[in-house]
Design a protein around this motif. Structure first.
Motif, PDB file in Angstrom:
ATOM      1  N   VAL A 167       0.863  -1.176   0.000  1.00 28.20           N
ATOM      2  CA  VAL A 167       0.000   0.000   0.000  1.00 28.20           C
ATOM      3  C   VAL A 167       0.903   1.231   0.000  1.00 28.20           C
ATOM      4  O   VAL A 167       1.760   1.380   0.867  1.00 28.20           O
ATOM      5  N   LEU A 168       0.715   2.095  -0.992  1.00 25.55           N
ATOM      6  CA  LEU A 168       1.512   3.317  -1.123  1.00 25.55           C
ATOM      7  C   LEU A 168       0.575   4.508  -0.997  1.00 25.55           C
ATOM      8  O   LEU A 168      -0.316   4.692  -1.820  1.00 25.55           O
ATOM      9  N   SER A 169       0.777   5.284   0.058  1.00 28.11           N
ATOM     10  CA  SER A 169      -0.086   6.439   0.324  1.00 28.11           C
ATOM     11  C   SER A 169       0.761   7.697   0.318  1.00 28.11           C
ATOM     12  O   SER A 169       1.754   7.794   1.058  1.00 28.11           O
ATOM     13  N   HIS A 170       0.369   8.654  -0.524  1.00 30.89           N
ATOM     14  CA  HIS A 170       1.074   9.935  -0.590  1.00 30.89           C
ATOM     15  C   HIS A 170       0.457  10.887   0.431  1.00 30.89           C
ATOM     16  O   HIS A 170      -0.772  11.051   0.486  1.00 30.89           O
ATOM     17  N   LEU A 171       1.291  11.509   1.234  1.00 29.10           N
ATOM     18  CA  LEU A 171       0.837  12.383   2.313  1.00 29.10           C
ATOM     19  C   LEU A 171       1.075  13.841   1.938  1.00 29.10           C
ATOM     20  O   LEU A 171       2.002  14.157   1.181  1.00 29.10           O
ATOM     21  N   PRO A 172       0.227  14.748   2.436  1.00 29.51           N
ATOM     22  CA  PRO A 172      -0.843  14.557   3.419  1.00 29.51           C
ATOM     23  C   PRO A 172      -2.243  14.320   2.813  1.00 29.51           C
ATOM     24  O   PRO A 172      -3.177  14.033   3.537  1.00 29.51           O
ATOM     25  N   GLU A 173      -2.412  14.432   1.488  1.00 26.69           N
ATOM     26  CA  GLU A 173      -3.757  14.415   0.908  1.00 26.69           C
ATOM     27  C   GLU A 173      -3.975  13.271  -0.074  1.00 26.69           C
ATOM     28  O   GLU A 173      -4.974  13.256  -0.779  1.00 26.69           O
ATOM     29  N   GLY A 174      -3.080  12.301  -0.114  1.00 28.53           N
ATOM     30  CA  GLY A 174      -3.249  11.184  -1.032  1.00 28.53           C
ATOM     31  C   GLY A 174      -2.652  11.479  -2.393  1.00 28.53           C
ATOM     32  O   GLY A 174      -1.956  12.484  -2.565  1.00 28.53           O
ATOM     33  N   PRO A 175      -2.873  10.614  -3.362  1.00 28.16           N
ATOM     34  CA  PRO A 175      -3.740   9.430  -3.373  1.00 28.16           C
ATOM     35  C   PRO A 175      -3.083   8.211  -2.732  1.00 28.16           C
ATOM     36  O   PRO A 175      -1.932   8.271  -2.298  1.00 28.16           O
ATOM     37  N   THR A 176      -3.826   7.094  -2.700  1.00 29.63           N
ATOM     38  CA  THR A 176      -3.357   5.842  -2.122  1.00 29.63           C
ATOM     39  C   THR A 176      -3.551   4.728  -3.140  1.00 29.63           C
ATOM     40  O   THR A 176      -4.645   4.562  -3.670  1.00 29.63           O
ATOM     41  N   ALA A 177      -2.492   3.977  -3.388  1.00 30.54           N
ATOM     42  CA  ALA A 177      -2.531   2.881  -4.357  1.00 30.54           C
ATOM     43  C   ALA A 177      -2.353   1.551  -3.628  1.00 30.54           C
ATOM     44  O   ALA A 177      -1.512   1.440  -2.727  1.00 30.54           O
ATOM     45  N   HIS A 178      -3.155   0.565  -4.001  1.00 33.40           N
ATOM     46  CA  HIS A 178      -3.086  -0.782  -3.438  1.00 33.40           C
ATOM     47  C   HIS A 178      -2.542  -1.715  -4.527  1.00 33.40           C
ATOM     48  O   HIS A 178      -3.099  -1.772  -5.626  1.00 33.40           O
ATOM     49  N   PHE A 179      -1.483  -2.447  -4.211  1.00 32.56           N
ATOM     50  CA  PHE A 179      -0.864  -3.365  -5.161  1.00 32.56           C
ATOM     51  C   PHE A 179      -0.849  -4.775  -4.583  1.00 32.56           C
ATOM     52  O   PHE A 179      -0.708  -4.964  -3.370  1.00 32.56           O
ATOM     53  N   ARG A 180      -0.971  -5.744  -5.478  1.00 31.79           N
ATOM     54  CA  ARG A 180      -0.670  -7.123  -5.129  1.00 31.79           C
ATOM     55  C   ARG A 180       0.801  -7.370  -5.436  1.00 31.79           C
ATOM     56  O   ARG A 180       1.285  -7.019  -6.515  1.00 31.79           O
ATOM     57  N   MET A 181       1.525  -7.966  -4.513  1.00 31.36           N
ATOM     58  CA  MET A 181       2.954  -8.179  -4.662  1.00 31.36           C
ATOM     59  C   MET A 181       3.239  -9.668  -4.836  1.00 31.36           C
ATOM     60  O   MET A 181       2.642 -10.507  -4.162  1.00 31.36           O
ATOM     61  N   SER A 182       4.161  -9.978  -5.733  1.00 31.28           N
ATOM     62  CA  SER A 182       4.532 -11.370  -5.979  1.00 31.28           C
ATOM     63  C   SER A 182       6.001 -11.428  -6.403  1.00 31.28           C
ATOM     64  O   SER A 182       6.637 -10.389  -6.641  1.00 31.28           O
ATOM     65  N   SER A 183       6.519 -12.640  -6.486  1.00 28.50           N
ATOM     66  CA  SER A 183       7.891 -12.900  -6.969  1.00 28.50           C
ATOM     67  C   SER A 183       8.927 -12.081  -6.203  1.00 28.50           C
ATOM     68  O   SER A 183       9.838 -11.503  -6.805  1.00 28.50           O
ATOM     69  N   VAL A 184       8.797 -12.036  -4.894  1.00 27.67           N
ATOM     70  CA  VAL A 184       9.750 -11.287  -4.069  1.00 27.67           C
ATOM     71  C   VAL A 184      11.033 -12.097  -3.944  1.00 27.67           C
ATOM     72  O   VAL A 184      11.012 -13.277  -3.592  1.00 27.67           O
ATOM     73  N   ARG A 185      12.166 -11.462  -4.221  1.00 25.31           N
ATOM     74  CA  ARG A 185      13.467 -12.090  -4.071  1.00 25.31           C
ATOM     75  C   ARG A 185      14.366 -11.155  -3.259  1.00 25.31           C
ATOM     76  O   ARG A 185      14.575 -10.005  -3.648  1.00 25.31           O
ATOM     77  N   LEU A 186      14.873 -11.670  -2.154  1.00 25.24           N
ATOM     78  CA  LEU A 186      15.811 -10.910  -1.344  1.00 25.24           C
ATOM     79  C   LEU A 186      17.202 -10.983  -1.967  1.00 25.24           C
ATOM     80  O   LEU A 186      17.451 -11.731  -2.905  1.00 25.24           O
ATOM     81  N   ARG A 187      18.134 -10.207  -1.419  1.00 21.56           N
ATOM     82  CA  ARG A 187      19.462 -10.129  -2.029  1.00 21.56           C
ATOM     83  C   ARG A 187      20.181 -11.469  -2.031  1.00 21.56           C
ATOM     84  O   ARG A 187      20.819 -11.835  -3.012  1.00 21.56           O
ATOM     85  N   LYS A 188      20.075 -12.207  -0.952  1.00 20.25           N
ATOM     86  CA  LYS A 188      20.812 -13.467  -0.882  1.00 20.25           C
ATOM     87  C   LYS A 188      20.238 -14.524  -1.828  1.00 20.25           C
ATOM     88  O   LYS A 188      20.895 -15.530  -2.100  1.00 20.25           O
ATOM     89  N   GLU A 189      19.028 -14.301  -2.348  1.00 18.17           N
ATOM     90  CA  GLU A 189      18.394 -15.258  -3.252  1.00 18.17           C
ATOM     91  C   GLU A 189      18.648 -14.945  -4.729  1.00 18.17           C
ATOM     92  O   GLU A 189      18.188 -15.677  -5.600  1.00 18.17           O
ATOM     93  N   ILE A 190      19.377 -13.857  -5.008  1.00 17.16           N
ATOM     94  CA  ILE A 190      19.646 -13.443  -6.383  1.00 17.16           C
ATOM     95  C   ILE A 190      21.023 -13.945  -6.789  1.00 17.16           C
ATOM     96  O   ILE A 190      22.006 -13.710  -6.083  1.00 17.16           O
ATOM     97  N   LYS A 191      21.097 -14.612  -7.921  1.00 16.68           N
ATOM     98  CA  LYS A 191      22.373 -15.118  -8.410  1.00 16.68           C
ATOM     99  C   LYS A 191      23.193 -13.983  -9.019  1.00 16.68           C
ATOM    100  O   LYS A 191      22.656 -13.063  -9.621  1.00 16.68           O
ATOM    101  N   ARG A 192      24.499 -14.082  -8.868  1.00 17.87           N
ATOM    102  CA  ARG A 192      25.447 -13.115  -9.440  1.00 17.87           C
ATOM    103  C   ARG A 192      25.102 -11.687  -9.027  1.00 17.87           C
ATOM    104  O   ARG A 192      25.141 -10.756  -9.826  1.00 17.87           O
ATOM    105  N   LYS A 193      24.748 -11.527  -7.774  1.00 18.62           N
ATOM    106  CA  LYS A 193      24.405 -10.191  -7.280  1.00 18.62           C
ATOM    107  C   LYS A 193      25.677  -9.396  -7.005  1.00 18.62           C
ATOM    108  O   LYS A 193      26.757  -9.957  -6.778  1.00 18.62           O
ATOM    109  N   GLY A 194      25.538  -8.072  -7.006  1.00 10.96           N
ATOM    110  CA  GLY A 194      26.663  -7.211  -6.709  1.00 10.96           C
ATOM    111  C   GLY A 194      26.813  -6.986  -5.212  1.00 10.96           C
ATOM    112  O   GLY A 194      26.138  -7.589  -4.383  1.00 10.96           O
ATOM    113  N   LYS A 195      27.741  -6.094  -4.873  1.00 10.61           N
ATOM    114  CA  LYS A 195      27.962  -5.762  -3.469  1.00 10.61           C
ATOM    115  C   LYS A 195      26.782  -4.950  -2.936  1.00 10.61           C
ATOM    116  O   LYS A 195      25.887  -4.554  -3.663  1.00 10.61           O
TER     117      LYS A 195
END
Length: 307
Positions: A167-195
């Motif tokens: 949920v991304l809400s811009h302050l102080p008067e909006g707007p607010t966007a609702h997203f569905r999130m998927s395919s989350v990959r953290l840094r340690k799960e990414i191959k050939r990642k940088g520093k």
């Protein structure tokens, strides 16, 4: 193995035995790939033989280039669009009157993966702060954010210990966007990642946000980052829209020569799908919505997109 020649009217579904049917399907797919590669090599040799006289390459048909035209597609030179940009909620940011200050929080009592994702997201977005909320309602958090001069609020929701919403809400008067999130990959799960990423302000790339709705969403993402990127850090955050899916990537690049550029993904990465855009700040009961994704009514054609 000997080459299998299938009859013209062959159908794998006619085979009764399940294991045999699966085996023959794999052999058929393998034969199809070999024929496709052979045809591709033949065409390439013909083009090399013809040289400059070779005909232009045919443009393949894709869902993107066959997209149904949207009447709300933004023209950069449109006076109405320019007026809206000069008077909307993000105008002070683009005129450099305000500096983004972001609060990143979670759903109630988050688990480890969501916590680590928020920490890594805070290293991507400059001047952002992480707050681990426990039982505090968003309607109580928003006034406190406004009082402390936060410009945006990001809420990461989870289900079964996996981040699944933003949920991304811009302050102080909006707007607010609702997203569905998927395919989350953290840094340690990414191959050939940088520093680890540095503290430099990254560049922001917004790709393919062409409609009025997509233009608004793109401006919301842009308003999260300071307006003056520090190119010495060579970091870039990309929001790429393709078929209404927003792919986020965070890279570091280096110029190897005048023509070659090398990139390293730093992470994290995730994919967003817009569910709704709400006027004002977050209000689940009495909020007024500008746009809501209604799957059965809107997804009538595979070639129609909204962003």
């Amino acid at each position: 193995p000997e080459r299998v020649l299938f009859p013209p009217t062959f159908s794998v579904s006619e085979i009764k035995n399940k294991q045999r049917r699966h085996f023959m399907f794999l052999r058929w797919k393998q034969q199809q790939r070999k024929e496709k590669l052979a045809l591709k090599k033949k065409r390439r040799k013909e083009r090399e033989a013809l040289g400059d006289k070779a005909p232009p390459k045919a443009v393949p048909k894709t869902i993107e280039n066959q997209r149904v035209y949207d009447e709300t597609t933004v023209d950069p030179n449109d006076e109405e669009v320019a007026f809206d940009e000069a008077t909307d909620e993000f105008a002070p940011y683009f005129s450099r009157q305000t500096v983004p200050k972001i609060l990143i929080t979670t759903s109630d009592r988050p688990r480890g993966r969501t916590v680590r994702f928020c920490e890594q997201l805070a290293t991507v977005i400059p001047n952002s702060h992480v707050y681990y909320r426990r039982g505090l309602a968003l309607k109580r958090i928003i006034p406190q954010c406004i009082a402390r001069d936060f410009t945006d609020l990001i809420v990461i929701n989870e289900d079964r210990k996996i981040p699944n919403g933003l949920v991304l809400s811009h302050l102080p008067e909006g707007p607010t966007a609702h997203f569905r999130m998927s395919s989350v990959r953290l840094r340690k799960e990414i191959k050939r990642k940088g520093k680890e990423p540095s503290e430099h302000v990254p560049e922001v790339i917004l790709n393919n946000f062409t409609t009025r709705l997509g233009h608004s969403i793109g401006r919301m993402f842009a308003a999260l980052f300071p307006h003056d990127p520090q190119f010495i850090g060579r970091q870039v955050a990309t929001f790429h829209n393709q078929r209404d899916y927003i792919f986020f990537r965070f890279h570091r690049y280096i110029f190897k020569s005048e023509k070659k550029v090398g990139i390293q993904e730093l992470g994290p990465r995730f994919t967003l799908k817009l569910r709704s855009l709400q006027k004002g700040t977050f209000d689940s009961k009495f909020g007024e919505y500008e746009w809501i994704h209604k799957r059965r009514e809107m997804d009538t054609s595979r070639r129609k997109f909204h962003l």
